[in-house]
Design a protein around this motif. Structure first.
Motif, PDB file in Angstrom:
ATOM      1  N   ILE A   1      73.952 -48.583  52.113  1.00 47.12           N
ATOM      2  CA  ILE A   1      73.721 -48.158  53.409  1.00 47.12           C
ATOM      3  C   ILE A   1      74.320 -46.935  53.399  1.00 47.12           C
ATOM      4  O   ILE A   1      75.651 -46.378  53.275  1.00 47.12           O
ATOM      5  N   ASP A   2      73.317 -45.817  53.807  1.00 46.12           N
ATOM      6  CA  ASP A   2      73.724 -44.262  53.901  1.00 46.12           C
ATOM      7  C   ASP A   2      73.552 -43.584  54.942  1.00 46.12           C
ATOM      8  O   ASP A   2      72.598 -43.397  55.500  1.00 46.12           O
ATOM      9  N   ASN A   3      74.627 -42.905  55.221  1.00 45.77           N
ATOM     10  CA  ASN A   3      74.580 -42.381  56.515  1.00 45.77           C
ATOM     11  C   ASN A   3      74.192 -40.958  56.477  1.00 45.77           C
ATOM     12  O   ASN A   3      74.329 -40.065  57.383  1.00 45.77           O
ATOM     13  N   ASN A   4      73.687 -40.633  55.456  1.00 41.38           N
ATOM     14  CA  ASN A   4      73.206 -39.181  55.161  1.00 41.38           C
ATOM     15  C   ASN A   4      71.471 -39.209  55.363  1.00 41.38           C
ATOM     16  O   ASN A   4      70.908 -40.248  55.583  1.00 41.38           O
ATOM     17  N   ALA A   5      70.980 -38.059  55.542  1.00 39.07           N
ATOM     18  CA  ALA A   5      69.470 -37.926  55.637  1.00 39.07           C
ATOM     19  C   ALA A   5      68.611 -37.980  54.520  1.00 39.07           C
ATOM     20  O   ALA A   5      67.258 -38.197  54.882  1.00 39.07           O
ATOM     21  N   THR A   6      69.269 -38.107  53.161  1.00 38.73           N
ATOM     22  CA  THR A   6      68.167 -37.896  52.062  1.00 38.73           C
ATOM     23  C   THR A   6      66.960 -39.081  52.166  1.00 38.73           C
ATOM     24  O   THR A   6      66.100 -38.679  51.856  1.00 38.73           O
ATOM     25  N   PHE A   7      67.190 -40.045  52.591  1.00 35.62           N
ATOM     26  CA  PHE A   7      66.102 -41.289  52.454  1.00 35.62           C
ATOM     27  C   PHE A   7      65.490 -41.590  53.684  1.00 35.62           C
ATOM     28  O   PHE A   7      64.654 -42.724  53.782  1.00 35.62           O
TER      29      PHE A   7
END
Length: 334
Positions: free
Chosen positions: A92-98
């Motif tokens: 669960i990723d809080n960054n913009a990459t995906f």
């Protein structure tokens, strides 16, 4: 008893600490929580009434987790997420990459939870401003469709992380004491007693990176890729809650009573039929607050409204924890 093992990468940052707090507040059933950062630290974060050590982030250390939250910089996520997901670990990723990958959903559970499938092991958390905007627009979409959105945002210092909060606090303190103010390093211009109409770099057409993100991600969240969105994103000297001034044009005519009823029943929304609501009032809360709903003209297709919400919570940590809760509810974990 739960056997779920969770890791939080970036646990010492503003979003990471909020994630730990939200997990505890919502009583998510976990067997073990491990905190990770760019380097190890002893007794550095708090969870469950105890101080947790923060471990250096390595692929080996993350490999025994069932779910890993990424709340730190994009470089850490890019280094580990694809490999962890291939092993069946939910990231669960809080960054913009995906966020804008075609085969990866961008889920705001109140809006599009149905897009989640078991095979989706990479779950991005959307841009905080786009999440608040999408929640405020979903009730209008559902009753009258959406043709055009024009939004001006008033974004808190916390959107730039702990460094942004520290820069604002230090500058406000210096100005109050009549002392020299340090040069702006986090923001393009001094934020204290100011507003800064730039978040991210400008492209060749004059749009900032944040303005492009808000438009593209909100379109994906609402399932409206052709929706015309014009955003102007501004940083303002408040701590953790963003606000947005929104004008919409609908596909079909509607009226204020219908829209008020839609907002009253919308999940994740606190509707204020009268008066105002301000960012400082909603800090530390999970709902998106909507106020000042009004018609713009008599044709029944143009409306204006105001919304505000805590970007560290619903714009980041709370939405991330809701994704974990959704995985549990669907039986994809445990």
């Amino acid at each position: 008893m739960s056997a779920l093992r969770v890791g939080i990468v970036g646990a010492t940052g503003a979003v990471g600490e909020t994630l730990l707090r939200v997990l505890e507040e919502r009583h998510v059933p976990l067997a073990h929580v491990a905190a990770f950062g760019s380097r190890g630290r002893s007794a550095a974060v708090r969870y469950g009434g105890e101080l947790l050590d923060v471990h250096a982030t390595t692929g080996e250390a993350l490999a025994d987790r069932d779910v890993v939250f990424f709340a730190g910089g994009e470089s850490l996520g890019e280094a580990f997420i694809a490999e962890l997901a291939a092993r069946g670990i939910y990231c669960i990723d809080n960054n913009a990459t995906f966020r804008l990958h075609d085969d990866i959903p961008l889920i705001v559970p109140e809006i599009n939870a149905a897009t989640l499938e078991r095979r989706h092991h990479i779950l991005p958390v959307g841009n905080c401003t786009a999440i608040l905007l999408a929640l405020a627009l979903a009730p209008i979409r559902d009753v009258a469709g959406l043709r055009e959105v024009v939004v001006s945002t008033y974004q808190a210092a916390s959107g730039a992380g702990r460094a942004g909060l520290d820069e604002l606090d230090n500058a406000q303190r210096a100005l109050a004491l009549g002392e020299p103010e340090d040069p702006a390093r986090v923001f393009p211009a001094p934020l204290a007693r100011n507003v800064v109409p730039q978040i991210g770099s400008f492209d060749a057409d004059g749009w900032s990176g944040e303005e492009r993100k808000v438009a593209a991600e909100m379109q994906k969240m609402l399932g409206l890729p052709a929706l015309h969105v014009s955003a102007t994103c501004v940083r303002v000297p408040v701590r953790t809650a963003h606000a947005e001034s929104i004008v919409v044009r609908t596909e079909r005519p509607t009226d204020l009573p219908t829209l008020r009823a839609a907002f009253e029943r919308a999940p994740g929304i606190r509707f204020h039929p009268e008066g105002i609501v301000t960012p400082r009032e909603v800090e530390g809360r999970d709902e998106v607050h909507v106020a000042r709903l009004r018609a713009d003209g008599a044709e029944g297709t143009r409306f204006a409204l105001w919304c505000t919400g805590d970007q560290l919570r619903k714009g980041a940590a709370t939405n991330a924890v809701q994704l974990l809760e959704l995985l549990l509810a669907r039986g994809f974990l445990g």
